[in-house]
Design a protein around this motif. Sequence first.
Motif, PDB file in Angstrom:
ATOM      1  N   GLN A 225      -5.770  -5.763   5.874  1.00 57.35           N
ATOM      2  CA  GLN A 225      -6.176  -7.059   6.415  1.00 57.35           C
ATOM      3  C   GLN A 225      -5.848  -7.171   7.893  1.00 57.35           C
ATOM      4  OE1 GLN A 225      -4.081  -8.792   3.136  1.00 57.35           O
ATOM      5  NE2 GLN A 225      -2.442  -9.593   4.423  1.00 57.35           N
ATOM      6  N   GLY A 226      -6.316  -8.247   8.506  1.00 51.03           N
ATOM      7  CA  GLY A 226      -6.201  -8.386   9.954  1.00 51.03           C
ATOM      8  C   GLY A 226      -7.527  -8.053  10.600  1.00 51.03           C
ATOM      9  N   GLY A 227      -7.665  -8.393  11.863  1.00 57.85           N
ATOM     10  CA  GLY A 227      -8.929  -8.203  12.559  1.00 57.85           C
ATOM     11  C   GLY A 227      -9.454  -6.782  12.544  1.00 57.85           C
ATOM     12  N   VAL A 228      -8.566  -5.791  12.627  1.00 51.04           N
ATOM     13  CA  VAL A 228      -9.001  -4.390  12.683  1.00 51.04           C
ATOM     14  C   VAL A 228      -9.576  -3.925  11.350  1.00 51.04           C
ATOM     15  CG1 VAL A 228      -8.205  -2.021  13.141  1.00 51.04           C
ATOM     16  CG2 VAL A 228      -7.400  -3.892  14.555  1.00 51.04           C
ATOM     17  N   SER A 229      -9.290  -4.632  10.258  1.00 49.36           N
ATOM     18  CA  SER A 229      -9.847  -4.244   8.960  1.00 49.36           C
ATOM     19  C   SER A 229     -11.358  -4.437   8.911  1.00 49.36           C
ATOM     20  CB  SER A 229      -9.180  -5.036   7.829  1.00 49.36           C
ATOM     21  OG  SER A 229      -9.448  -6.412   7.947  1.00 49.36           O
ATOM     22  N   GLU A 230     -11.932  -5.105   9.925  1.00 47.25           N
ATOM     23  CA  GLU A 230     -13.390  -5.219  10.034  1.00 47.25           C
ATOM     24  C   GLU A 230     -14.020  -3.887  10.407  1.00 47.25           C
ATOM     25  OE1 GLU A 230     -15.566  -8.589  10.252  1.00 47.25           O
ATOM     26  OE2 GLU A 230     -14.119  -8.445   8.615  1.00 47.25           O
ATOM     27  N   ASN A 231     -13.229  -2.980  10.943  1.00 54.40           N
ATOM     28  CA  ASN A 231     -13.728  -1.688  11.413  1.00 54.40           C
ATOM     29  C   ASN A 231     -13.804  -0.710  10.236  1.00 54.40           C
ATOM     30  OD1 ASN A 231     -13.823   1.000  12.560  1.00 54.40           O
ATOM     31  ND2 ASN A 231     -13.200   0.104  14.509  1.00 54.40           N
ATOM     32  N   ILE A 232     -15.009  -0.418   9.771  1.00 54.01           N
ATOM     33  CA  ILE A 232     -15.155   0.431   8.580  1.00 54.01           C
ATOM     34  C   ILE A 232     -14.724   1.876   8.855  1.00 54.01           C
ATOM     35  CG2 ILE A 232     -16.956  -0.983   7.535  1.00 54.01           C
ATOM     36  CD1 ILE A 232     -19.017   0.961   8.614  1.00 54.01           C
ATOM     37  N   GLY A 233     -14.714   2.260  10.131  1.00 58.06           N
ATOM     38  CA  GLY A 233     -14.237   3.597  10.479  1.00 58.06           C
ATOM     39  C   GLY A 233     -12.745   3.724  10.243  1.00 58.06           C
ATOM     40  N   ILE A 234     -11.980   2.695  10.597  1.00 63.41           N
ATOM     41  CA  ILE A 234     -10.536   2.685  10.358  1.00 63.41           C
ATOM     42  C   ILE A 234     -10.258   2.609   8.863  1.00 63.41           C
ATOM     43  CG2 ILE A 234      -8.369   1.481  10.815  1.00 63.41           C
ATOM     44  CD1 ILE A 234      -9.416   2.668  13.328  1.00 63.41           C
ATOM     45  N   VAL A 235     -11.041   1.808   8.134  1.00 61.27           N
ATOM     46  CA  VAL A 235     -10.880   1.720   6.676  1.00 61.27           C
ATOM     47  C   VAL A 235     -11.057   3.091   6.044  1.00 61.27           C
ATOM     48  CG1 VAL A 235     -11.790   0.722   4.542  1.00 61.27           C
ATOM     49  CG2 VAL A 235     -11.666  -0.681   6.615  1.00 61.27           C
ATOM     50  N   LYS A 236     -12.109   3.802   6.448  1.00 60.61           N
ATOM     51  CA  LYS A 236     -12.378   5.138   5.906  1.00 60.61           C
ATOM     52  C   LYS A 236     -11.261   6.100   6.258  1.00 60.61           C
ATOM     53  CE  LYS A 236     -14.987   8.190   3.856  1.00 60.61           C
ATOM     54  NZ  LYS A 236     -15.226   8.111   2.387  1.00 60.61           N
ATOM     55  N   ALA A 237     -10.730   6.009   7.467  1.00 61.53           N
ATOM     56  CA  ALA A 237      -9.625   6.878   7.877  1.00 61.53           C
ATOM     57  C   ALA A 237      -8.383   6.613   7.033  1.00 61.53           C
ATOM     58  CB  ALA A 237      -9.319   6.672   9.361  1.00 61.53           C
ATOM     59  N   PHE A 238      -8.111   5.347   6.714  1.00 61.58           N
ATOM     60  CA  PHE A 238      -6.989   5.021   5.830  1.00 61.58           C
ATOM     61  C   PHE A 238      -7.207   5.619   4.445  1.00 61.58           C
ATOM     62  CE2 PHE A 238      -5.283   1.432   8.505  1.00 61.58           C
ATOM     63  CZ  PHE A 238      -3.955   1.812   8.441  1.00 61.58           C
ATOM     64  N   GLU A 239      -8.400   5.483   3.927  1.00 59.07           N
ATOM     65  CA  GLU A 239      -8.693   6.022   2.590  1.00 59.07           C
ATOM     66  C   GLU A 239      -8.517   7.539   2.557  1.00 59.07           C
ATOM     67  OE1 GLU A 239     -11.749   2.746   0.690  1.00 59.07           O
ATOM     68  OE2 GLU A 239     -12.605   4.428   1.799  1.00 59.07           O
ATOM     69  N   ASN A 240      -8.946   8.222   3.610  1.00 57.08           N
ATOM     70  CA  ASN A 240      -8.758   9.682   3.677  1.00 57.08           C
ATOM     71  C   ASN A 240      -7.279  10.033   3.754  1.00 57.08           C
ATOM     72  OD1 ASN A 240     -11.527  10.099   3.640  1.00 57.08           O
ATOM     73  ND2 ASN A 240     -11.704  10.197   5.877  1.00 57.08           N
ATOM     74  N   ALA A 241      -6.510   9.224   4.473  1.00 58.90           N
ATOM     75  CA  ALA A 241      -5.094   9.525   4.674  1.00 58.90           C
ATOM     76  C   ALA A 241      -4.274   9.306   3.404  1.00 58.90           C
ATOM     77  CB  ALA A 241      -4.533   8.667   5.812  1.00 58.90           C
ATOM     78  N   VAL A 242      -4.579   8.247   2.645  1.00 61.48           N
ATOM     79  CA  VAL A 242      -3.772   7.926   1.453  1.00 61.48           C
ATOM     80  C   VAL A 242      -4.396   8.457   0.174  1.00 61.48           C
ATOM     81  CG1 VAL A 242      -2.800   5.882   2.545  1.00 61.48           C
ATOM     82  CG2 VAL A 242      -4.843   5.638   1.115  1.00 61.48           C
TER      83      VAL A 242
END
Length: 349
Positions: A225-242
């Motif tokens: 959550q938070g404003g940066v969670s709007e960025n689907i590229g960051i979301v995908k990077a988190f999913e790859n990392a965890v």
Amino acid sequence: MKELSKQVALGIDVGSVTTKVIFVDENDEIIEGLYIRTKGNPIDTIKAGMIEAYNVITSKFGDIEVIAVGTTGSGRQLAGVVVGADIIKNEISAHAYAAIHEVPDVSTIFEIGGQDSKIIFIRNGAVIDFAMNTVCAAGTGSFLDHQAERIGVDIEKFGDYSLRATNPVRIAGRCTVFAESDMIHKQQMGATSEDIIAGLSESLVRNYLNNLARGKELLPKFVFQGGVSENIGIVKAFENAVGSEVIVPKNNKLMGAWGVAMLAKREIEITGQKTNFKGFKVTELEHKTRVFYCDGCANNCEVYEVIENGETIAYWGDRCGKWSNRLTSRVRRTERADRRQSEEINSEK
């Protein structure tokens, strides 16, 4: 017969970059939410947000009655004394409460805002640990905004570019200066914008986890959550990392304000007291702030003062209470008198 006013709770989350103002109904659903730039002037931003949200709500539902108010964020103290908050909560409590409400079995919360980032660990519906990064801006919303502008890509499309990458480059993400220098170097070497943005996303997530989650157990479900969670590229990077799905809730940008609104509502329900909300007329009052250093002892405390229509209404920042306690007894006497008067009026009816 006059129709009863719709009862709502008000939540305000004042951050360094954005301010969130939301109203929730009796079912804890957000009926209006605003996400606006703070622009270095939190008081005026709060007032403008309150009036804008009020106008939208009354146009939909008619009269409203604010029964509870909560404030959170880095400017929570200031917002609380200006509007008359019932509770003033830190961001960890507010974000966690909203996340648990939305995803009851959440275990790990990623939150990245405009100037800082945090991670919150939940077990059995309670916060057991957290970490915050307020020193380095790498990976925060303001840094991403700057990079998007420098590359010439709309921040709203930043994530789309990342997903189109074919060969993400490696970017040094431990520092904003190093990250930007590395991005410029990769551009000059011929890397595409898509590959640079994807590499930046991976680097920022790697840096976030190394700084905030080091030595911690990361368990699903994950909520971002938070404003940066709007960025689907960051979301995908988190999913790859965890190696797991990362849930972005529907009110992802408003979670702090939502959480503190619900907490304020619970506080009023438990105590049975009347809200301290000053009403929407507060937006018409003049507010000034002043900072001074107390020389009463060696601490040399930095004291903050809020002045409303020429009268001081709050102090904070002193360690000993010399200034912050100065108004406490007077405020409490006034509140008790107001409540007695209200009770007498109600009994006469």
